[in-house]
Design a protein around this motif. Structure first.
Motif, PDB file in Angstrom:
ATOM      1  N   PRO A  55      51.482 -25.422  79.858  1.00  0.00           N
ATOM      2  CA  PRO A  55      50.154 -25.785  80.353  1.00  0.00           C
ATOM      3  C   PRO A  55      49.438 -26.701  79.368  1.00  0.00           C
ATOM      4  O   PRO A  55      49.609 -26.582  78.153  1.00  0.00           O
ATOM      5  CB  PRO A  55      49.441 -24.430  80.474  1.00  0.00           C
ATOM      6  CG  PRO A  55      50.109 -23.568  79.453  1.00  0.00           C
ATOM      7  CD  PRO A  55      51.544 -24.021  79.410  1.00  0.00           C
ATOM      8  N   ILE A  79      57.965 -24.853  80.993  1.00  0.00           N
ATOM      9  CA  ILE A  79      56.740 -25.335  81.628  1.00  0.00           C
ATOM     10  C   ILE A  79      55.574 -25.017  80.699  1.00  0.00           C
ATOM     11  O   ILE A  79      55.336 -23.853  80.363  1.00  0.00           O
ATOM     12  CB  ILE A  79      56.529 -24.675  83.002  1.00  0.00           C
ATOM     13  CG1 ILE A  79      57.760 -24.900  83.892  1.00  0.00           C
ATOM     14  CG2 ILE A  79      55.283 -25.227  83.683  1.00  0.00           C
ATOM     15  CD1 ILE A  79      57.687 -24.199  85.232  1.00  0.00           C
ATOM     16  N   ALA A 111      49.308 -23.259  86.867  1.00  0.00           N
ATOM     17  CA  ALA A 111      49.054 -23.718  85.501  1.00  0.00           C
ATOM     18  C   ALA A 111      47.942 -22.908  84.843  1.00  0.00           C
ATOM     19  O   ALA A 111      48.042 -22.520  83.673  1.00  0.00           O
ATOM     20  CB  ALA A 111      48.686 -25.202  85.513  1.00  0.00           C
ATOM     21  N   THR A 135      42.253 -25.880  81.961  1.00  0.00           N
ATOM     22  CA  THR A 135      43.596 -26.396  82.208  1.00  0.00           C
ATOM     23  C   THR A 135      43.502 -27.677  83.025  1.00  0.00           C
ATOM     24  O   THR A 135      42.842 -27.718  84.060  1.00  0.00           O
ATOM     25  CB  THR A 135      44.434 -25.363  82.979  1.00  0.00           C
ATOM     26  OG1 THR A 135      44.432 -24.125  82.257  1.00  0.00           O
ATOM     27  CG2 THR A 135      45.870 -25.840  83.150  1.00  0.00           C
ATOM     28  N   LEU A 185      50.164 -30.049  83.505  1.00  0.00           N
ATOM     29  CA  LEU A 185      51.397 -29.315  83.215  1.00  0.00           C
ATOM     30  C   LEU A 185      52.437 -30.285  82.674  1.00  0.00           C
ATOM     31  O   LEU A 185      52.613 -31.386  83.207  1.00  0.00           O
ATOM     32  CB  LEU A 185      51.962 -28.668  84.482  1.00  0.00           C
ATOM     33  CG  LEU A 185      51.456 -27.291  84.895  1.00  0.00           C
ATOM     34  CD1 LEU A 185      52.129 -26.886  86.211  1.00  0.00           C
ATOM     35  CD2 LEU A 185      51.736 -26.245  83.825  1.00  0.00           C
TER      36      LEU A 185
END
Length: 220
Positions: A174, A172, A141, A181, A184
């Motif tokens: 983030p 996908i 991620a 981060t 996800l």
């Protein structure tokens, strides 16, 4: 022997004398041109009409394409509006992940969707959205500079999806707050073409930013 006349001179002369065919109107019917549309020789007037019709046809097709794109964009904007409304109407922070996923599937017709968060507040540590997040998932991620959109390349995060029939393509996204981060968002489809690598990811960026802003409330 008379030297052949350079065609550029003729073009320049006609440009400099726009009233030439007004003064010699008879030539419009006498000059014959090859027509790729009619497959025969036609008069200058007829050829001019063919060119104009072709230009109008090109413009009509272009206008139809612009109208189609405008309708698609308006439909996407309406879906995005409905999705963000669902998030704003959620009163309990703990309900946001489920509402986010359910509304995403309902509004955009996404067959499969889920998410995982880490560094959540202690009261959410046992929630479904805080489970099964490996170090590899977190590194993956963190390394995503933009949403991934394409085939399922056996991503570990895609296994979070409840997909007995398998996942043919995936998106996908983030989730980030203050440059860090913390999760996800994973979407998938059995259709290998649903999330193609050719798709623009601008809209997925907007989804990621909105989802991040909503889910940041669950962080420690």
């Amino acid at each position: 022997m008379t030297a052949p006349l350079d065609s550029s001179i003729v073009v320049q002369y006609l440009t400099d004398h726009p009233h030439f065919f007004v003064e010699h109107a008879g030539l419009l019917g006498e000059i014959k041109l090859s027509s790729p549309l009619a497959g025969r020789a036609v008069s200058l007037q007829e050829r001019q009409m063919e060119v104009m019709r072709e230009k109008y046809r090109t413009l009509e097709l272009r206008m139809a394409e612009l109208i189609r794109l405008a309708k698609e964009n308006a439909a996407i904007a309406a879906k995005f509006h409905g999705w963000t409304q669902a998030l704003l109407q959620t009163r309990r922070a703990a309900d946001l992940p489920q509402v986010l996923v359910d509304s995403l599937q309902a509004q955009f017709g996404v067959p499969l969707a889920t998410l995982r968060l880490w560094q959540v507040a202690p009261e959410h540590g046992n929630a479904w959205f805080a489970q099964d997040v490996s170090d590899d998932d977190r590194l993956f991620a963190k390394g995503l500079q933009a949403p991934y959109c394409g085939g399922n390349d056996n991503f570990e995060a895609v296994r979070w999806l409840d997909a007995p029939g398998g996942v043919g393509s995936t998106a996908i996204v983030p989730l980030r707050a203050n440059g860090a981060t913390f999760g996800l968002l994973v979407m998938g489809s059995p259709d290998a073409q649903r999330f193609g690598a050719h798709m623009a990811t601008d809209f997925l960026v907007h989804i990621g930013e909105s989802a991040s802003a909503a889910l940041a409330a669950l962080q420690a």
